[in-house]
Design an enzyme around this catalytic site. Structure first.
Site, PDB file in Angstrom:
ATOM      1  CE  LYS A  27     -30.482 -11.152 -28.257  1.00 38.18           C
ATOM      2  NZ  LYS A  27     -29.065 -10.369 -27.706  1.00 38.18           N
ATOM      3  NE  ARG A 102     -29.961 -13.474 -23.172  1.00 35.39           N
ATOM      4  CZ  ARG A 102     -30.427 -12.103 -23.366  1.00 35.39           C
ATOM      5  NH1 ARG A 102     -31.934 -11.959 -23.666  1.00 35.39           N
ATOM      6  NH2 ARG A 102     -30.006 -11.224 -23.235  1.00 35.39           N
ATOM      7  NE  ARG A 141     -26.628  -1.561 -25.034  1.00 36.85           N
ATOM      8  CZ  ARG A 141     -27.238  -2.817 -25.259  1.00 36.85           C
ATOM      9  NH1 ARG A 141     -27.502  -3.413 -26.656  1.00 36.85           N
ATOM     10  NH2 ARG A 141     -27.554  -3.368 -24.222  1.00 36.85           N
ATOM     11  NE  ARG A 174     -29.789  -3.058 -20.974  1.00 40.36           N
ATOM     12  CZ  ARG A 174     -30.024  -4.056 -21.798  1.00 40.36           C
ATOM     13  NH1 ARG A 174     -30.340  -3.870 -22.988  1.00 40.36           N
ATOM     14  NH2 ARG A 174     -29.318  -5.176 -21.426  1.00 40.36           N
ATOM     15  NE  ARG A 185     -26.009  -7.631 -20.325  1.00 40.48           N
ATOM     16  CZ  ARG A 185     -26.157  -6.808 -21.088  1.00 40.48           C
ATOM     17  NH1 ARG A 185     -25.561  -5.529 -20.736  1.00 40.48           N
ATOM     18  NH2 ARG A 185     -26.988  -6.882 -22.043  1.00 40.48           N
TER      19      ARG A 185
HETATM   20  P1  AMP Z   1     -31.348  -8.137 -22.939  1.00 41.29           P
HETATM   21  O1  AMP Z   1     -31.857  -6.593 -22.838  1.00 41.29           O
HETATM   22  O2  AMP Z   1     -31.749  -8.989 -23.962  1.00 41.29           O
HETATM   23  O3  AMP Z   1     -29.774  -8.053 -22.752  1.00 41.29           O
HETATM   24  O4  AMP Z   1     -31.611  -8.691 -21.544  1.00 41.29           O
HETATM   25  C1  AMP Z   1     -31.239  -8.006 -20.379  1.00 41.29           C
HETATM   26  C2  AMP Z   1     -31.041  -8.909 -19.175  1.00 41.29           C
HETATM   27  O5  AMP Z   1     -32.675  -9.630 -18.962  1.00 41.29           O
HETATM   28  C3  AMP Z   1     -30.336 -10.118 -19.185  1.00 41.29           C
HETATM   29  O6  AMP Z   1     -29.069 -10.063 -19.137  1.00 41.29           O
HETATM   30  C4  AMP Z   1     -31.048 -11.242 -18.376  1.00 41.29           C
HETATM   31  O7  AMP Z   1     -30.839 -10.985 -17.095  1.00 41.29           O
HETATM   32  C5  AMP Z   1     -32.547 -10.947 -18.593  1.00 41.29           C
HETATM   33  N1  AMP Z   1     -33.191 -11.748 -19.780  1.00 41.29           N
HETATM   34  C6  AMP Z   1     -33.658 -11.352 -20.918  1.00 41.29           C
HETATM   35  N2  AMP Z   1     -34.113 -12.397 -21.695  1.00 41.29           N
HETATM   36  C7  AMP Z   1     -33.923 -13.397 -20.915  1.00 41.29           C
HETATM   37  C8  AMP Z   1     -34.155 -14.737 -21.043  1.00 41.29           C
HETATM   38  N3  AMP Z   1     -34.651 -15.346 -22.349  1.00 41.29           N
HETATM   39  N4  AMP Z   1     -33.814 -15.664 -20.075  1.00 41.29           N
HETATM   40  C9  AMP Z   1     -33.120 -15.367 -19.094  1.00 41.29           C
HETATM   41  N5  AMP Z   1     -32.927 -14.071 -18.588  1.00 41.29           N
HETATM   42  C10 AMP Z   1     -33.399 -12.936 -19.564  1.00 41.29           C
END
Ligand code: AMP
Length: 228
Positions: A27, A102, A141, A174, A185
């Site tokens: 994404k 999400r 990554r 990360r 996750r």
């Molecule tokens: P990402 O970089 O999109 O994988 O997001 C990293 C982390 O941020 C996720 O594992 C969640 O803990 C939190 N996060 C990001 N977007 C959301 C969302 N829309 N709702 C809830 N938690 C989020």
């Protein structure tokens, strides 16, 4: 009956594209390519949460415990973050949402937030990648903390191990890309993502693209689906 506020009608306003996919589906990569190509604003909730965490803001401290466990941050925090970001006029040219919604509750909230600003979703594109591929992708990554260039230990390694090609900075991983957090996750985040996909399929807004294809082919497939 499902609310259709803000979805489904003919679009006369700025394009609002939502990318849906599990962590590691691509994404972020696709959203940043498309945002640059189309002149849209790229809104990535994961990036916003990570920067709040780094800056130790109140939001960052509230989100920390969930992010470190690989959990979703509670809906009200994520919804508040997006409402604030979308109210910002710099989003005027079009928006590509990466990582939001999400959950089904976030999807419903997004429709209300968008409708309040005279916007609606133009298209939702789900990027489909098998779970085994997601684990392999995420746990390899790494990225440059200085310039943000992403690498992958197997698929896209830097010329010199552990060092950024552009500026020689040591690459970092990360916290939540460590393999045990990656599995958590995916286990926790895929079921609500399926609800989001079902929500948009029911609203007739959903397209699905094959995320296992090369990056440029995925970009082309998404562009075709959003008509851009
Ligand atoms: P990402 O970089 O999109 O994988 O997001 C990293 C982390 O941020 C996720 O594992 C969640 O803990 C939190 N996060 C990001 N977007 C959301 C969302 N829309 N709702 C809830 N938690 C989020």
């Amino acid at each position: 009956m499902m609310s259709r506020v803000g979805v489904g009608e003919a679009s006369t306003t700025r394009p609002v594209v939502v990318l849906v996919g599990a962590a590691g589906a691509g994404k972020g990569t696709q959203a940043s390519i498309l945002a640059a190509e189309l002149g849209y604003r790229h809104l990535a909730t994961g990036d916003l949460f990570r920067s709040a965490l780094r800056d130790r803001t109140v939001l960052g401290e509230q989100a920390r415990v969930y992010m470190e466990r690989g959990d979703l941050v509670p809906d009200e925090l994520a919804i508040g973050l997006v409402a604030e970001a979308l109210a910002d006029q710099s989003a005027a040219g079009g928006v590509i949402l990466d990582g939001f919604p999400r959950t089904a509750a976030q999807a419903r909230a997004l429709e209300i937030i968008l409708a309040a600003g005279g916007d609606q979703i133009s298209r939702v594109v789900a990027i489909d990648v098998s779970e085994a591929d997601l684990v392999a992708r995420l746990s390899g990554r790494w990225s440059c903390p200085a310039c943000g260039t992403p690498y992958h230990l197997v698929y896209d390694p830097p010329r010199q191990p552990g060092i950024c090609n552009n500026d020689g900075t040591a690459l970092t991983q990360r916290e939540d890309d460590r393999v045990e957090v990656v599995r958590a996750r995916l286990t926790k985040q895929i079921p609500p993502m399926r609800e989001v996909i079902a929500h948009y399929r029911a609203a007739d807004l959903l397209s699905v693209v094959d995320g296992s294809l090369p990056i440029d082919e995925v970009t082309a497939a998404i562009r075709a689906e959003v008509g851009a």
